[in-house]
Design an enzyme around this catalytic site. Structure first.
Site, PDB file in Angstrom:
ATOM      1  N   ASP A  21       0.871  10.847   2.947  1.00  0.00           N
ATOM      2  CA  ASP A  21       0.510  10.523   1.558  1.00  0.00           C
ATOM      3  C   ASP A  21       0.073  11.773   0.796  1.00  0.00           C
ATOM      4  O   ASP A  21      -0.809  12.507   1.238  1.00  0.00           O
ATOM      5  CB  ASP A  21      -0.628   9.491   1.542  1.00  0.00           C
ATOM      6  CG  ASP A  21      -0.148   8.137   2.009  1.00  0.00           C
ATOM      7  OD1 ASP A  21       0.439   7.404   1.209  1.00  0.00           O
ATOM      8  OD2 ASP A  21      -0.343   7.825   3.204  1.00  0.00           O
ATOM      9  N   ASP A  75      -2.715  17.358   2.194  1.00  0.00           N
ATOM     10  CA  ASP A  75      -3.389  17.370   0.883  1.00  0.00           C
ATOM     11  C   ASP A  75      -4.819  16.881   0.908  1.00  0.00           C
ATOM     12  O   ASP A  75      -5.508  16.965  -0.104  1.00  0.00           O
ATOM     13  CB  ASP A  75      -2.613  16.474  -0.097  1.00  0.00           C
ATOM     14  CG  ASP A  75      -2.822  15.008   0.228  1.00  0.00           C
ATOM     15  OD1 ASP A  75      -2.734  14.658   1.425  1.00  0.00           O
ATOM     16  OD2 ASP A  75      -3.103  14.220  -0.687  1.00  0.00           O
ATOM     17  N   ASP A 130       1.541  15.981   6.816  1.00  0.00           N
ATOM     18  CA  ASP A 130       0.795  14.795   6.421  1.00  0.00           C
ATOM     19  C   ASP A 130       1.773  13.909   5.615  1.00  0.00           C
ATOM     20  O   ASP A 130       2.831  14.393   5.197  1.00  0.00           O
ATOM     21  CB  ASP A 130      -0.395  15.270   5.563  1.00  0.00           C
ATOM     22  CG  ASP A 130      -1.075  14.156   4.832  1.00  0.00           C
ATOM     23  OD1 ASP A 130      -1.467  13.182   5.489  1.00  0.00           O
ATOM     24  OD2 ASP A 130      -1.217  14.251   3.600  1.00  0.00           O
TER      25      ASP A 130
HETATM   26  O1  LIG Z   1      -3.566  11.214   6.123  1.00  0.00           O
HETATM   27  P1  LIG Z   1      -2.806  10.592   5.015  1.00  0.00           P
HETATM   28  O2  LIG Z   1      -1.402  10.219   5.410  1.00  0.00           O
HETATM   29  O3  LIG Z   1      -2.854  11.412   3.753  1.00  0.00           O
HETATM   30  O4  LIG Z   1      -3.591   9.226   4.757  1.00  0.00           O
HETATM   31  C1  LIG Z   1      -4.766   9.149   3.959  1.00  0.00           C
HETATM   32  C2  LIG Z   1      -4.756   7.821   3.252  1.00  0.00           C
HETATM   33  O5  LIG Z   1      -3.466   7.752   2.627  1.00  0.00           O
HETATM   34  C3  LIG Z   1      -3.160   6.545   1.939  1.00  0.00           C
HETATM   35  O6  LIG Z   1      -3.974   6.468   0.796  1.00  0.00           O
HETATM   36  C4  LIG Z   1      -3.698   7.471  -0.178  1.00  0.00           C
HETATM   37  O7  LIG Z   1      -2.374   7.259  -0.702  1.00  0.00           O
HETATM   38  C5  LIG Z   1      -2.214   6.003  -1.432  1.00  0.00           C
HETATM   39  C6  LIG Z   1      -0.755   5.900  -1.846  1.00  0.00           C
HETATM   40  O8  LIG Z   1      -0.351   6.989  -2.621  1.00  0.00           O
HETATM   41  C7  LIG Z   1      -3.177   5.974  -2.620  1.00  0.00           C
HETATM   42  O9  LIG Z   1      -3.060   4.743  -3.314  1.00  0.00           O
HETATM   43  C8  LIG Z   1      -4.626   6.161  -2.121  1.00  0.00           C
HETATM   44  O10 LIG Z   1      -5.509   6.237  -3.217  1.00  0.00           O
HETATM   45  C9  LIG Z   1      -4.734   7.446  -1.283  1.00  0.00           C
HETATM   46  O11 LIG Z   1      -6.033   7.584  -0.711  1.00  0.00           O
HETATM   47  C10 LIG Z   1      -3.330   5.361   2.856  1.00  0.00           C
HETATM   48  O12 LIG Z   1      -3.076   4.170   2.160  1.00  0.00           O
HETATM   49  C11 LIG Z   1      -4.717   5.355   3.499  1.00  0.00           C
HETATM   50  O13 LIG Z   1      -4.791   4.295   4.427  1.00  0.00           O
HETATM   51  C12 LIG Z   1      -4.922   6.669   4.234  1.00  0.00           C
HETATM   52  O14 LIG Z   1      -6.234   6.680   4.772  1.00  0.00           O
END
Ligand SMILES: O=P(O)(O)OC[C@H]1O[C@H](O[C@H]2O[C@H](CO)[C@@H](O)[C@H](O)[C@H]2O)[C@H](O)[C@@H](O)[C@@H]1O
Length: 269
Positions: A21, A211, A19
């Protein structure tokens, strides 16, 4: 944990699923600034030289590629609804140029429309941010005052009520809007294993590190298939279908580095 995994994967081909983020990059307030470190990038590059490696993210594929910038990987963006193989430099490249899976193409106009409506609807909520992830949309509330969270959720629901073919899920301080199709990170993992030629193999060991809640779909698939295992990245104990956990991206990097060193030692590199 590391020794257990080596033992369980003995004689099998490890395939890596990561993954983005919160796994390769730390969680930050501004989603546009979720950069991965140079050291992490070097580690992932080495990893991809040792094992077939895919990034599976909720973000749109182009965006996650712009953060990772490694051409030798498989990328599954939009929660796995947009899959593409490596452009160059992968040992597992055969046929991968044509590897492209987009099971939700028919939803593109609807997603665009909903994105515009969500931007309009939430524009007066300070800190709210709507992110267009091509086949899905994220509404971020990390920077919204906690007192306004339920109002924001209601704004999102009021837009969604006109779209029965879309569903709403929640991630880490983010509401995620996506098509109701039966496709998720678990399906993406299965699609990639099949594309790599491991559909009916018993000697493959997929390792998925993630995560967030959407990563649970992949952890579950691995349990159902009784193949490989999932590693949850979390500082706190959580209900999960993963078998092991790491606390944060730095620990993920150390784990990946150990895997690389082990593989290099084995192949006498
Ligand atoms: O599947 P992932 O790659 O984990 O994507 C899930 C979401 O990730 C991002 O948001 C998350 O990370 C951001 C940066 O650290 C944070 O600001 C946010 O609160 C988290 O939810 C991404 O921007 C989303 O579009 C994804 O859905």
């Amino acid at each position: 944990m590391f020794e257990d995994i080596l033992h369980l994967s003995e004689g099998k081909q490890i395939v890596m699923f990561l993954d983005y983020d919160g796994t390769l990059s730390p969680i930050v307030d501004d989603p546009d600034r979720a950069f991965m470190s140079k050291k992490m990038r070097r580690t992932v590059r080495k990893l991809a030289n040792c094992f077939p490696t895919a990034i599976v993210s909720g973000r749109c594929r182009e965006k996650v590629y712009n953060f990772v910038k490694l051409t030798e990987l498989y990328y599954a963006g939009s929660h796995g609804m947009d899959i593409k193989g490596p452009e160059q430099g992968s040992k597992y490249e055969e046929d991968s140029k044509s590897l492209l899976c987009q099971p939700a193409t028919e939803f593109l106009p609807m997603i665009d429309e909903v994105y515009q409506k969500l931007v309009q609807k939430t524009k007066l909520t300070p800190g709210a941010q709507v992110e267009n992830n091509k086949f899905c949309v994220s509404v971020h509330f990390r920077r919204v005052n906690e007192n306004n969270w339920s109002d924001l959720a209601n704004q999102v629901r009021s837009v969604m009520k006109d779209y029965p073919k879309l569903r709403l899920t929640q991630g880490r301080k983010v509401l995620e809007v996506r098509p109701i199709i039966k496709w998720d990170k678990g399906k993406a993992l299965e699609f990639l294993l099949e594309s790599l030629g491991y559909a009916n193999c018993t000697d493959v060991f997929p390792l998925y590190i993630g995560d967030d809640r959407t990563d649970e779909d992949a952890f579950k698939i691995l349990r159902e298939r009784k193949q490989g295992l999932g590693i949850l990245v979390s500082k706190f104990p959580k209900e999960t279908s993963a078998s092991y956990s790491l606390q944060e991206p730095d620990e993920v990097m150390d784990f990946l580095q150990r895997l690389v060193e082990w593989k290099q030692l084995r192949s006498g590199a």
